[in-house]
Design a protein around this motif. Sequence first.
Motif, PDB file in Angstrom:
ATOM      1  N   ARG A  70       1.750   8.084  -0.770  1.00 40.60           N
ATOM      2  CA  ARG A  70       1.810   7.992  -2.223  1.00 40.60           C
ATOM      3  C   ARG A  70       2.966   8.829  -2.777  1.00 40.60           C
ATOM      4  O   ARG A  70       3.632   8.422  -3.739  1.00 40.60           O
ATOM      5  N   LEU A  99      -0.310   2.514   3.325  1.00 43.90           N
ATOM      6  CA  LEU A  99      -1.276   2.342   2.237  1.00 43.90           C
ATOM      7  C   LEU A  99      -2.136   1.104   2.453  1.00 43.90           C
ATOM      8  O   LEU A  99      -3.351   1.129   2.215  1.00 43.90           O
ATOM      9  N   ASP A 104      -5.570   1.178   0.427  1.00 41.77           N
ATOM     10  CA  ASP A 104      -5.084   1.508  -0.914  1.00 41.77           C
ATOM     11  C   ASP A 104      -4.174   0.370  -1.394  1.00 41.77           C
ATOM     12  O   ASP A 104      -2.946   0.483  -1.414  1.00 41.77           O
ATOM     13  N   ASN A 107      -1.737   0.914  -4.747  1.00 37.92           N
ATOM     14  CA  ASN A 107      -0.475   1.633  -4.526  1.00 37.92           C
ATOM     15  C   ASN A 107       0.449   0.878  -3.572  1.00 37.92           C
ATOM     16  O   ASN A 107       1.675   0.980  -3.678  1.00 37.92           O
TER      17      ASN A 107
END
Length: 406
Positions: A70, A99, A104, A107
């Motif tokens: 991130r 990610l 995730d 993101n």
Amino acid sequence: MDSLITAAARALAVGDPLGALKRIALREDAPALALRGIAMAQLGDFVRAKALLRRAARAFGPKEPVARARCIVAEAEIALVSRDLGWPAKVLDAARTTLEQHGDRMNAAHARHLEIRRLLLIGRLDEAEALLAELDPAPFPPASRTAHELVVAGIALRRLRTTAARAALARAEDAARAAGIPALTAEVESASQVLNTPAARLIVRGKERLLLLEEVEALLASPAFVVDACRNVVRDARSVVSLARRPVLFALARALGEAWPADVPRDVLVARAFKARRADESYRARLRVELGRLRTLLRGLAAVSATKTGFALVPRRAREVVVLARPVEEGHAAVLALLADGEAWSSSALALALGTSQRSVQRALDSLAAAGKAQSYGGGRARRWLTPTLPGFTTTLLLPAPLPID
């Protein structure tokens, strides 16, 4: 994650960097460093933002790959906004893969949007469209949907698909309103202005008028014979002939197109094509050679006929000849078009976006600076260039990307 970190993250999500800093400004743990970096980026201090994000990535360490990824995505976004186009794309791609592997997806999608925006910025539209087709915006939160629709609109504008661009901008406006972030709403409004400001000049039978992008799109879809001075091509409804690498031939084609249906005297053609003050026999001989080359290239679209005083253009299929010119005639229009986005560019980023040498870009910048059309700050590798947006005109047709040919 403690309550202060959570509150700071929520403040950043709604575009309140000062509110976030009030909660974490004095903290040195990895999550706080990362959020402070994002806050500084929102405030425009990109140098400090990058330093904080790199510290955060080191502090997270290899045992927290998602948090590190991130940070990398955030740093890539700062690089894009600060026009550091040489930032390593492979690093961003690796972070996006990390990610995705850890679930995730939001993101990861944001990382993909950054890749697409970079490709759009340097005119690689086919690659940008291919990557964009892989994304489904349905599950995105409003802020991410706004960014997605702005990318869709950007590609459509560069492709001169104004109907698709309007639809995307309308969806972006709805999403920005739902997000409640003033900066996003302002970005959508700024993008929408492109459709309502002049994009080009139309020259027909010696008369000029300004065109909106919609009108340019309609013109290029019409059966007219178009001498396109925005991309240095000649086209009709069936064919396109590029003269981008033949400036003398394009100068002749433009002169003939502007005068149509009348002819152009030989002396005028010599002055337009060769910048010569007098048309002596050597220039007249060269003119005949260049016109012969132009005839060969345009043989499927038009003839170039000799008259008593000069030469005239005779289209084979079209009933009308028009010239599509830039709204502002400027020798370094492509550099100005990139600078006009309001961001600060390095000469290396401009060279990458334009596909030319950094030295050529530097000469153009020096010329623009001498004319008061560009200014710089910083020195060495930190030197950046910027200029105000061209007043009253959209620069879409000046950007480095091919216009549609069908």
